[in-house]
Design an enzyme around this catalytic site. Structure first.
Site, PDB file in Angstrom:
ATOM      1  N   GLY A  10      -3.325  -2.181   2.243  1.00 32.95           N
ATOM      2  CA  GLY A  10      -4.386  -1.167   2.205  1.00 32.95           C
ATOM      3  C   GLY A  10      -4.777  -0.770   3.619  1.00 32.95           C
ATOM      4  O   GLY A  10      -5.931  -0.465   3.908  1.00 32.95           O
ATOM      5  N   ASP A  36       0.714   0.174   2.813  1.00 36.47           N
ATOM      6  CA  ASP A  36      -0.160   0.995   1.964  1.00 36.47           C
ATOM      7  C   ASP A  36       0.726   1.805   1.024  1.00 36.47           C
ATOM      8  O   ASP A  36       1.957   1.796   1.156  1.00 36.47           O
ATOM      9  CB  ASP A  36      -1.053   1.911   2.834  1.00 36.47           C
ATOM     10  N   TYR A 141     -16.336  -2.059 -10.208  1.00 37.50           N
ATOM     11  CA  TYR A 141     -15.970  -2.539  -8.857  1.00 37.50           C
ATOM     12  C   TYR A 141     -16.640  -3.882  -8.583  1.00 37.50           C
ATOM     13  O   TYR A 141     -15.979  -4.850  -8.151  1.00 37.50           O
ATOM     14  CB  TYR A 141     -16.428  -1.479  -7.854  1.00 37.50           C
ATOM     15  N   LYS A 145     -15.084  -7.622  -7.958  1.00 37.28           N
ATOM     16  CA  LYS A 145     -15.354  -8.398  -6.740  1.00 37.28           C
ATOM     17  C   LYS A 145     -15.823  -9.818  -7.099  1.00 37.28           C
ATOM     18  O   LYS A 145     -15.406 -10.789  -6.462  1.00 37.28           O
ATOM     19  CB  LYS A 145     -16.398  -7.699  -5.864  1.00 37.28           C
TER      20      LYS A 145
END
Ligand code: NAD
Length: 314
Positions: A10, A36, A141, A145
């Site tokens: 990323g 990426d 999200y 996490k």
């Protein structure tokens, strides 16, 4: 000392773009592999196209370059994730589980998987949110996490993997645009201000959120990753604080440079996400364990952002 080879997954994102030069400076330009989904517009150093949801592709890069450390930065962020929750969950979790498992199988010495203040939700204290506050996130999200934090702890306990993590606040940087988070306004506002435009803010003026300037976020990352293992007591993710402000306070800070600058407030779906997050963060465990201390406050960050972006738009 063993030579390290670092893989950054990323690498084209907001944090990767700024982190790469720091890692290249520490480990050597040929010891850092950026990866990426697509090639970046400009490349310095080694780049590999990688879809981290594909374990074979990740294994191939780890083997070919004899990777010893991984920084896993690929994720779908808070606001973007809400447009397609199952897609965001699958991408965030598949990539994390691939990275953890491949790190275990290929004896990766150190692994960084960042978390976020989005791991906190409605029932965590909003001010000075403690390290061990309840994690009941409101977004897909945030859920991903929390799961990643727990999987990281599991791999550390069960397999001894040296996995480390920070709960980043909203990261403010001039190097690239953010990738679809709820704190993105705090970067976009500077781009409008330095071009002499007004700014339409998607959060209400009194929405206080924890933020951090990129220089501090990078220094925290490097300090955490360079700390001796004996100083790391948290294997889920460390709370990390930089500064906290509202859109109105940020606007005032910008007005000390551009007195005519105006912000219009047009809250959208991101307001509810922001309201589910902490307003300030207690990062005392990071301070105690590996000596963390932020250097940038609101006025210093504003000055740096305006100086750097003015040079870009000139
Ligand atoms: P970003 O969205 O700017 O960049 C993410 C990068 O991952 C993009 O370049 C994207 O192309 C890449 N990517 C997406 N799917 C991929 C895949 N399947 N394989 C390979 N690459 C893929 O994100 P960022 O802001 O740089 O964030 C990096 C990490 O830090 C993320 O884990 C994020 O959750 C965390 N974080 C960021 C912030 C922030 O304010 N930027 C705050 C808290 C946490």
């Amino acid at each position: 000392m063993q030579r390290e080879t670092i893989l950054v997954i990323g690498a084209n994102g907001q944090i990767g773009t700024a982190l790469l030069p720091q890692l290249q400076a520490q480990f050597g330009i040929n010891q850092v592999i950026a990866a990426d989904l697509r090639k970046p517009s400009s490349e310095t150093g080694i780049f590999e196209i990688l879809d981290a949801t594909k374990p074979e592709a990740l294994t191939d890069i780890v083997r070919r370059y004899r990777v010893t450390q991984i920084y896993h930065l690929a994720a779908i962020l808070s606001a973007k994730g809400e447009s397609d929750p199952l897609w965001a969950w699958n991408l965030n979790m598949q990539t994390v589980l691939n990275v953890l498992e491949i790190s275990r199988l290929h004896n990766i010495r150190k692994l960084f998987i960042p978390s976020s203040i989005a791991a906190f939700g409605e029932h965590a204290p909003k001010y000075e949110t403690p390290q061990t506050a309840i994690l009941d996130p409101a977004t897909v999200y945030g859920i991903s996490k929390v799961a990643a934090e727990n999987w990281s702890l599991y791999y550390h306990k069960r397999y001894g993997l040296d996995v480390r993590s920070l709960r980043y606040p909203g990261v403010i940087s001039h190097q690239s645009m953010p990738g679809g988070g709820t704190t993105d306004y705090a970067v976009a506002i500077f781009h409008e201000a330095v071009q002499g435009n007004s700014f339409d803010c998607f959060l209400a003026e009194d929405t206080r959120l924890p933020m951090i300037y990129m220089d501090d976020a990078l220094r925290a990352t490097m300090e955490l990753m360079n700390a001796p293992e004996s100083q790391i007591s948290v294997r889920t993710s460390y709370n990390l604080a930089g500064m906290s402000f509202t859109p109105a306070e940020l606007t005032e800070s910008i007005q000390t440079h551009f007195p005519d600058f105006v912000t219009h407030y047009k809250p959208d779906f991101r307001q509810a996400i922001a309201e589910s997050w902490p307003k300030t963060i207690d990062d005392s465990v990071a301070r105690q364990d590996w000596g963390w201390k932020a250097a940038f406050d609101l006025s210093r960050m504003t000055h740096e952002m305006i100086t750097n972006l003015t040079a870009v738009y000139q």
